[in-house]
Write an enzyme that holds these catalytic residues in place. Structure first.
Site, PDB file in Angstrom:
ATOM      1  N   HIS A  67       0.836  -1.199   0.000  1.00 50.86           N
ATOM      2  CA  HIS A  67       0.000   0.000   0.000  1.00 50.86           C
ATOM      3  C   HIS A  67       0.883   1.266   0.000  1.00 50.86           C
ATOM      4  CE1 HIS A  67      -3.547   2.421   1.683  1.00 50.86           C
ATOM      5  NE2 HIS A  67      -2.507   3.223   1.882  1.00 50.86           N
ATOM      6  N   GLU A  68       1.853   1.284   0.919  1.00 42.00           N
ATOM      7  CA  GLU A  68       2.738   2.461   1.020  1.00 42.00           C
ATOM      8  C   GLU A  68       3.629   2.602  -0.209  1.00 42.00           C
ATOM      9  OE1 GLU A  68       2.643   5.012   3.045  1.00 42.00           O
ATOM     10  OE2 GLU A  68       0.933   4.004   3.946  1.00 42.00           O
ATOM     11  N   HIS A  71       1.907   4.398  -3.022  1.00 44.24           N
ATOM     12  CA  HIS A  71       1.993   5.862  -2.869  1.00 44.24           C
ATOM     13  C   HIS A  71       3.369   6.364  -3.313  1.00 44.24           C
ATOM     14  CE1 HIS A  71      -1.719   6.408  -0.683  1.00 44.24           C
ATOM     15  NE2 HIS A  71      -1.343   5.704   0.364  1.00 44.24           N
TER      16      HIS A  71
HETATM   17 ZN   LIG Z   1      -2.339   5.227   2.186  1.00 47.66          ZN
END
Ligand SMILES: [Zn+2]
Length: 372
Positions: A67-68, A71
């Protein structure tokens, strides 16, 4: 947030875990092995519960990391440097060197996190369909991961800043109003209310018997509202500093010292008389470095007489701004590199220094006098 424990690097980004994560990892494995899995699958051996719990917790760690990374990789593709990713309490923080400059970049950067969690939920659900025995530990791990990734996606999509959904909201408002400050204020206010809502819900749960669940909610709520508040303060500060030129606040009456000056002379002639904490070191009008009180402190006093300034000064990297620059660009350098002052150069000549305390003094004074 600084990483406390460095693990490895992916695409030049340092991946680390915060100490709190270790505690959470133990708590999570324990609650999975002793609560969650035994309740759903009562027929396993104790050791199987523990192995399943630890493996599920590790894969959750991997999911949060993906998830990170989503980004961060989008940020990097848009030219924003990502220094590190720190995984901590219930999620992660990507440590960006700069904020996105356009609402569209922020929108894409924010939305890819929850989307990747959603994709992971789909993938784990898909794998679950091909695992034969739905009561097996393998099936248990995949269904847990499908569920938890879906929850992660949903929670992060809540429209309170600084959650991903709050960033999406901010990007939309920023695009509409053209004002990052206004957009941040609104999105952060939503974040604060949402945080209080979670705290209230958590307290309600605690008093109605679900102690652990309640503590979790209250804690997440507190974290959300306090980080929303911090973001609001930061953006207000940036607004107050914008439009102020470096030349208005910088220290100008600096003595320039030569690299061969002794540290003893530096202390008695400069630091004790000028009450500054840093001076540029120049030779033939060329800035060679900066020497600070902190540099001096690291040298034993009996060596001050025999040591030249050039031996203790910082040569590089030397960060500088120009007198015409916005004060925010100086502040950005100070916070980005965790330093106390930057050089002010005018066509390569040293015009002065601007320090954290110069900026603070400016803020106090303008507030006291009722200026901007
Ligand atoms: Zn996030």
């Amino acid at each position: 947030m600084k990483s406390s424990l460095r693990l490895f690097r992916i695409a030049g980004i340092e991946i680390g875990i915060h100490y709190t994560w270790i505690l959470i990892f133990v708590l999570l494995s324990w609650s999975l092995a002793q609560g969650f899995f035994p309740q759903l699958y009562p027929q396993w051996d104790t050791i199987i519960y523990w192995i399943t719990g630890v493996v599920a917790a590790l894969l959750l760690f991997g999911s949060v990391l993906i998830h990170e990374l989503a980004h961060s990789l989008v940020a990097q593709a848009r030219g924003i440097t990502v220094k590190s990713i720190t995984l901590f309490i219930f999620g992660g923080v990507s440590n960006l060197a700069d904020e996105p400059e356009k609402p569209k970049i922020e929108l894409v950067m924010s939305i890819v996190g929850p989307l990747s969690s959603l994709a992971l939920a789909g993938i784990f659900w898909g794998i679950l369909q091909i695992v034969g025995d739905q009561q097996s530990p393998l099936a248990a791990i995949f269904s847990y991961l499908a569920l938890i990734n879906a929850i992660l996606a949903a929670f992060n999509l809540l429209p309170g800043f600084p959650l991903d959904g709050g960033r999406v909201l901010r990007a939309i408002l920023w695009n509409r109003t053209g004002s990052l400050v206004k957009a941040t204020n609104i999105a952060a206010t939503v974040g604060r209310f949402m945080g209080w809502g979670l705290i209230a819900f958590g307290l309600f749960w605690i008093f109605t018997g679900n102690f652990i669940g309640g503590v979790w909610f209250a804690f997440i709520g507190w974290f959300l509202s306090s980080s929303a508040d911090a973001s609001r303060r930061e953006i207000t500060l940036r607004e107050r500093l914008s439009g102020v030129r470096v030349k208005e606040v910088m220290t100008t009456n600096l003595v320039h010292i030569s690299p061969d000056t002794s540290v003893a002379e530096l202390v008695s002639n400069v630091f004790r008389k000028q009450h500054g904490r840093a001076v540029p070191v120049c030779q033939n009008d060329q800035v060679m470095g900066v020497v600070t009180v902190t540099d001096v402190k690291e040298l034993p006093q009996e060596k001050w007489g025999e040591t030249a300034v050039k031996e203790i000064m910082t040569r590089e990297p030397l960060y500088s701004v120009t007198p015409e620059d916005d004060l925010n660009s100086a502040l950005r350098l100070l916070t980005k590199h965790d330093i106390n002052q930057v050089l002010v150069l005018n066509n390569g000549d040293c015009a002065g220094l601007v320090s954290r305390s110069d900026i603070l003094t400016h803020l106090h004074l303008s507030q006291e006098l009722g200026l901007k």
